[in-house]
Motif scaffolding. Structure first.
Motif, mmCIF file in Angstrom:
data_model
loop_
_atom_site.group_PDB
_atom_site.id
_atom_site.type_symbol
_atom_site.label_atom_id
_atom_site.label_comp_id
_atom_site.label_asym_id
_atom_site.label_seq_id
_atom_site.Cartn_x
_atom_site.Cartn_y
_atom_site.Cartn_z
ATOM 1 N N GLU A 58 11.665 7.903 11.786
ATOM 2 C CA GLU A 58 10.943 8.628 12.494
ATOM 3 C C GLU A 58 11.016 7.951 14.181
ATOM 4 O OE1 GLU A 58 6.750 8.866 10.938
ATOM 5 O OE2 GLU A 58 6.661 6.456 11.230
ATOM 6 N N VAL A 59 10.729 9.068 15.395
ATOM 7 C CA VAL A 59 10.479 8.740 16.800
ATOM 8 C C VAL A 59 9.142 7.935 16.569
ATOM 9 C CG1 VAL A 59 9.386 11.043 17.327
ATOM 10 C CG2 VAL A 59 10.658 9.475 18.994
ATOM 11 N N LEU A 60 9.186 6.973 17.315
ATOM 12 C CA LEU A 60 8.141 6.082 17.693
ATOM 13 C C LEU A 60 7.512 5.910 18.915
ATOM 14 C CD1 LEU A 60 9.517 2.954 15.724
ATOM 15 C CD2 LEU A 60 7.934 4.750 14.823
ATOM 16 N N TRP A 61 6.179 5.801 19.156
ATOM 17 C CA TRP A 61 5.484 5.892 20.465
ATOM 18 C C TRP A 61 4.741 4.631 20.632
ATOM 19 C CZ3 TRP A 61 5.797 7.867 25.371
ATOM 20 C CH2 TRP A 61 4.712 7.749 26.017
ATOM 21 N N ARG A 67 0.064 -0.321 20.350
ATOM 22 C CA ARG A 67 -0.191 0.420 19.181
ATOM 23 C C ARG A 67 0.940 1.424 18.657
ATOM 24 N NH1 ARG A 67 -5.073 4.584 19.148
ATOM 25 N NH2 ARG A 67 -3.935 5.148 20.897
ATOM 26 N N VAL A 68 1.493 1.374 17.633
ATOM 27 C CA VAL A 68 2.680 2.158 17.136
ATOM 28 C C VAL A 68 2.309 3.419 16.541
ATOM 29 C CG1 VAL A 68 5.034 1.862 16.027
ATOM 30 C CG2 VAL A 68 4.232 -0.082 16.957
ATOM 31 N N SER A 69 2.583 4.424 17.028
ATOM 32 C CA SER A 69 2.701 5.986 16.373
ATOM 33 C C SER A 69 3.986 6.370 15.950
ATOM 34 C CB SER A 69 1.627 6.668 17.147
ATOM 35 O OG SER A 69 0.659 6.284 17.619
ATOM 36 N N GLY A 70 3.922 6.947 15.005
ATOM 37 C CA GLY A 70 5.226 7.648 14.423
ATOM 38 C C GLY A 70 5.218 9.158 14.161
ATOM 39 N N GLY A 71 6.445 9.760 14.311
ATOM 40 C CA GLY A 71 6.656 11.136 13.958
ATOM 41 C C GLY A 71 5.868 11.995 14.959
ATOM 42 N N ALA A 72 5.343 13.168 14.401
ATOM 43 C CA ALA A 72 4.568 13.986 15.120
ATOM 44 C C ALA A 72 3.169 13.435 15.928
ATOM 45 C CB ALA A 72 3.890 15.228 13.990
ATOM 46 N N GLY A 104 3.927 18.237 8.905
ATOM 47 C CA GLY A 104 4.856 19.088 8.021
ATOM 48 C C GLY A 104 6.117 19.534 8.808
ATOM 49 N N VAL A 105 6.100 19.933 9.759
ATOM 50 C CA VAL A 105 7.099 20.619 10.683
ATOM 51 C C VAL A 105 7.988 19.429 10.905
ATOM 52 C CG1 VAL A 105 7.997 21.633 12.659
ATOM 53 C CG2 VAL A 105 5.994 22.674 11.396
ATOM 54 N N TYR A 106 7.538 18.217 11.476
ATOM 55 C CA TYR A 106 8.280 16.894 11.904
ATOM 56 C C TYR A 106 9.055 16.489 10.770
ATOM 57 C CZ TYR A 106 9.625 12.710 13.812
ATOM 58 O OH TYR A 106 10.662 11.964 14.021
ATOM 59 N N ARG A 107 8.513 16.402 9.568
ATOM 60 C CA ARG A 107 9.273 15.928 8.441
ATOM 61 C C ARG A 107 10.432 16.840 8.170
ATOM 62 N NH1 ARG A 107 9.103 11.586 9.221
ATOM 63 N NH2 ARG A 107 11.179 11.731 8.291
ATOM 64 N N LEU A 108 9.924 18.281 8.107
ATOM 65 C CA LEU A 108 11.213 18.913 7.717
ATOM 66 C C LEU A 108 12.315 18.946 8.817
ATOM 67 C CD1 LEU A 108 11.835 21.405 5.926
ATOM 68 C CD2 LEU A 108 10.964 23.135 7.561
#
Length: 135
Positions: A58-61, A67-72, A104-108
């Motif tokens: 996943e994309v990471l911020w 702090r690491v956040s991923g996906g949506a 859900g949309v991000y994972r799809l």
């Protein structure tokens, strides 16, 4: 890592994926956020507090505090950090039930990125099995 040393957040993406690269280029052109943007293949992931496995998934911020956040959630946090009206969708997409739908949309999309415009067959392969991978 330049982003953490300068106090800037960092956006990490899959530089081998054409769809991911096109998406990041769109964000760079249209979303006014001050961040270091780097393909995970060229990032010091240890210094950023993450792994290649996560960055492939996943994309990471990584925010200014590390702090690491991923996906949506990563996209939502990036938009929230932007100037202007971009903050609104960033905040909204991080609040349930919108956050659940965004996930859900991000994972799809992420699971089918090789089928997306600009996607290639290499998007389906683990990074160590992609053309030109070193290992």
């Amino acid at each position: 890592m330049a982003g953490l040393m300068t106090g800037r957040p960092v956006l990490v993406y899959d530089g081998d994926c054409g769809f991911c690269t096109s998406s990041v280029r769109f964000l760079e052109r249209h979303v006014p956020v001050q961040a270091t943007v780097v393909a995970f293949q060229f990032a010091d992931l240890d210094a950023l507090g993450t792994t290649a496995e996560r960055a492939q998934h996943e994309v990471l911020w990584i925010d200014r505090t590390g702090r690491v956040s991923g996906g949506a959630e990563a996209i939502g946090r990036m938009l929230t950090a932007a100037d202007g009206l971009w903050r609104v969708p960033g905040v909204v997409m991080r609040v349930p039930p919108v956050s659940w739908i965004a996930h859900g949309v991000y994972r799809l999309v992420a699971n089918n990125r090789q089928r997306m415009p600009g996607g290639t067959a290499a998007c389906m392969l683990p990074a160590d099995r992609r053309p030109g991978a070193q290992g």
